[in-house]
Design an enzyme around this catalytic site. Sequence first.
Site, PDB file in Angstrom:
ATOM      1  N   HIS A 276       0.853  -1.193   0.000  1.00 50.93           N
ATOM      2  CA  HIS A 276       0.000   0.000   0.000  1.00 50.93           C
ATOM      3  C   HIS A 276       0.883   1.235   0.000  1.00 50.93           C
ATOM      4  CE1 HIS A 276      -3.120   2.892   1.187  1.00 50.93           C
ATOM      5  NE2 HIS A 276      -3.966   1.996   0.723  1.00 50.93           N
TER       6      HIS A 276
ATOM      7  N   GLU B 108      -7.826  -4.832  -0.046  1.00 52.80           N
ATOM      8  CA  GLU B 108      -8.414  -5.494  -1.204  1.00 52.80           C
ATOM      9  C   GLU B 108      -8.364  -7.011  -1.070  1.00 52.80           C
ATOM     10  OE1 GLU B 108      -9.952  -3.529  -2.810  1.00 52.80           O
ATOM     11  OE2 GLU B 108      -8.869  -1.763  -3.487  1.00 52.80           O
TER      12      GLU B 108
HETATM   13  N1  ACO Z   1       3.902  -7.723  -4.872  1.00 48.24           N
HETATM   14  C1  ACO Z   1       5.202  -7.782  -5.206  1.00 48.24           C
HETATM   15  N2  ACO Z   1       6.056  -6.752  -5.089  1.00 48.24           N
HETATM   16  C2  ACO Z   1       5.554  -5.609  -4.600  1.00 48.24           C
HETATM   17  C3  ACO Z   1       4.218  -5.468  -4.217  1.00 48.24           C
HETATM   18  C4  ACO Z   1       3.369  -6.588  -4.374  1.00 48.24           C
HETATM   19  N3  ACO Z   1       2.094  -6.532  -4.058  1.00 48.24           N
HETATM   20  N4  ACO Z   1       4.014  -4.208  -3.762  1.00 48.24           N
HETATM   21  C5  ACO Z   1       5.189  -3.568  -3.866  1.00 48.24           C
HETATM   22  N5  ACO Z   1       6.123  -4.419  -4.382  1.00 48.24           N
HETATM   23  C6  ACO Z   1       7.512  -4.122  -4.642  1.00 48.24           C
HETATM   24  C7  ACO Z   1       7.670  -3.445  -6.012  1.00 48.24           C
HETATM   25  O1  ACO Z   1       7.838  -4.367  -7.052  1.00 48.24           O
HETATM   26  C8  ACO Z   1       8.873  -2.579  -5.800  1.00 48.24           C
HETATM   27  O2  ACO Z   1      10.016  -3.381  -5.962  1.00 48.24           O
HETATM   28  P1  ACO Z   1      11.335  -2.797  -6.712  1.00 48.24           P
HETATM   29  O3  ACO Z   1      11.780  -1.662  -5.830  1.00 48.24           O
HETATM   30  O4  ACO Z   1      12.268  -3.959  -6.739  1.00 48.24           O
HETATM   31  O5  ACO Z   1      10.870  -2.330  -8.057  1.00 48.24           O
HETATM   32  C9  ACO Z   1       8.787  -2.182  -4.308  1.00 48.24           C
HETATM   33  O6  ACO Z   1       7.975  -3.180  -3.699  1.00 48.24           O
HETATM   34  C10 ACO Z   1       8.161  -0.813  -4.126  1.00 48.24           C
HETATM   35  O7  ACO Z   1       7.007  -0.718  -4.965  1.00 48.24           O
HETATM   36  P2  ACO Z   1       6.183   0.658  -5.142  1.00 48.24           P
HETATM   37  O8  ACO Z   1       5.132   0.447  -6.179  1.00 48.24           O
HETATM   38  O9  ACO Z   1       7.142   1.784  -5.359  1.00 48.24           O
HETATM   39  O10 ACO Z   1       5.625   0.782  -3.666  1.00 48.24           O
HETATM   40  P3  ACO Z   1       4.296   1.359  -3.120  1.00 48.24           P
HETATM   41  O11 ACO Z   1       4.337   1.138  -1.658  1.00 48.24           O
HETATM   42  O12 ACO Z   1       4.069   2.728  -3.599  1.00 48.24           O
HETATM   43  O13 ACO Z   1       3.193   0.385  -3.781  1.00 48.24           O
HETATM   44  C11 ACO Z   1       1.084  -0.429  -4.437  1.00 48.24           C
HETATM   45  C12 ACO Z   1       1.869   0.440  -3.451  1.00 48.24           C
HETATM   46  C13 ACO Z   1       1.054   0.286  -5.813  1.00 48.24           C
HETATM   47  C14 ACO Z   1      -0.345  -0.597  -3.932  1.00 48.24           C
HETATM   48  C15 ACO Z   1       1.784  -1.793  -4.586  1.00 48.24           C
HETATM   49  O14 ACO Z   1       2.012  -2.358  -3.318  1.00 48.24           O
HETATM   50  C16 ACO Z   1       1.028  -2.768  -5.487  1.00 48.24           C
HETATM   51  O15 ACO Z   1       1.115  -2.658  -6.711  1.00 48.24           O
HETATM   52  N6  ACO Z   1       0.280  -3.740  -4.885  1.00 48.24           N
HETATM   53  C17 ACO Z   1      -0.470  -4.706  -5.637  1.00 48.24           C
HETATM   54  C18 ACO Z   1      -1.785  -4.112  -6.141  1.00 48.24           C
HETATM   55  C19 ACO Z   1      -2.801  -3.927  -5.038  1.00 48.24           C
HETATM   56  O16 ACO Z   1      -3.023  -4.788  -4.184  1.00 48.24           O
HETATM   57  N7  ACO Z   1      -3.465  -2.744  -5.068  1.00 48.24           N
HETATM   58  C20 ACO Z   1      -4.461  -2.372  -4.085  1.00 48.24           C
HETATM   59  C21 ACO Z   1      -3.894  -1.355  -3.146  1.00 48.24           C
HETATM   60  S1  ACO Z   1      -4.996  -0.981  -1.828  1.00 48.24           S
HETATM   61  C22 ACO Z   1      -6.077   0.157  -2.437  1.00 48.24           C
HETATM   62  O17 ACO Z   1      -5.915   0.706  -3.485  1.00 48.24           O
HETATM   63  C23 ACO Z   1      -7.316   0.467  -1.639  1.00 48.24           C
END
Ligand code: ACO
Length: 365
Positions: A251, A306
């Site tokens: 998140h 989610e």
């Molecule tokens: N699975 C695998 N790796 C992940 C995940 C995940 N769910 N979430 C973050 N990471 C990794 C990324 O790949 C990234 O790795 P890298 O640095 O090697 O490239 C690192 O963690 C940071 O990722 P960011 O996208 O910069 O981190 P952020 O905290 O901003 O991400 C987000 C938030 C976009 C929600 C992300 O966790 C994600 O895509 N999750 C999956 C989709 C999801 O469940 N969305 C619903 C969110 S809740 C809501 O909207 C109410």
Amino acid sequence: MNDTERTFSPGLKGVVAGETALAKVDGENGRLQYRGYPIGELVERGSFARVAELLWTGEWVGDAHLACAAPLDEAIEVLRRLPRSVSAMDALRTAVSTWGAVTGSLWPPTVEQARALTSFAPSALAAFARLRDGLDPIEPDPSLGLAEGFLYQLRGERPEPAAARALDAYFIVGAEHGFNASTFAARVIISTHSDIASAVAGAIGALKGPWHGGAPAEVVDQLHQMGSVDQAEAWIRATLQRGERLMGFGHRVYRAYDPRAAALRSVAESQAGVTDWLDKAVAVEEIALRVLAEFKPDYPIKTNVEYYAAAVLQGVGLAPNLFPATFALARHAGWTAHCLEQAEANVLIRPDVRYVGPAERSLPA
Ligand code: ACO
């Protein structure tokens, strides 16, 4: 001061763009409160009707009741004419727009309008889902609460109490979450002295984007793809090794366990009838958290709302293509509460933009 000296934050990241007394989102510590009350307590002891009243009026009304309203004939007519292939979000946005046109809701937004629109939306969505399946819409049962009434209008029979309770809990955790993109869109629209239906239609448009409201259906997809719990770890490892993301984890704001996921998990666990799905979700969650911690030891990636939203929505038998619009039904409470709050001390939301185009020049001869 010229444009380049002024603060610029792409996407308004980190910018405080307003004040609210509705929700406090504490991402560092994994806490969420509506008007000071922790989300866990609201789910345990509240109902969506009480929570919506709390957001709109600031009062905790112990016997609050909010039933689905009969959808307007005009809205049913419009929904009937939409192509069957249209998405549920498009249908809901169209229905809300029709509600605004027919009721002629004007500035300033009122609590009565907020109640009316929030109780219209589930009937409209249920009507759309039935029309799409070639069935006639069902009149609402005013004795039922909003979540239960929505399920009743979808299927024509009263849901199991466990399913009604689980969906009501989902509506509570989905009701409000600060200045997210759709809420901000609603506030921008209402700040122009436009009407509440336009603000909510705009908010639905923002929520429709997959970067905002699309994850639960993908969680269900992934849980299907991984097969049995025994196969989950290998599937998760392969997915992460390919550089793909596990849906329902991570998140932008919460660094700790999402409190909404915790609240939904405990409701789902205590309800018979959603357990099949839940057993798998709980078992897979443990594996996923362990593997994610191994893959990203320095970056906490915890369960988000989610994940358990998917378990609840799937558990109560909703089709995945209705998930985003069902989330929108819950968020009507928050969007409309933000409209009321914005209107109370209104300032037109109109930020500046930095010009990066060509310097002044003459048209080609
Ligand atoms: N699975 C695998 N790796 C992940 C995940 C995940 N769910 N979430 C973050 N990471 C990794 C990324 O790949 C990234 O790795 P890298 O640095 O090697 O490239 C690192 O963690 C940071 O990722 P960011 O996208 O910069 O981190 P952020 O905290 O901003 O991400 C987000 C938030 C976009 C929600 C992300 O966790 C994600 O895509 N999750 C999956 C989709 C999801 O469940 N969305 C619903 C969110 S809740 C809501 O909207 C109410």
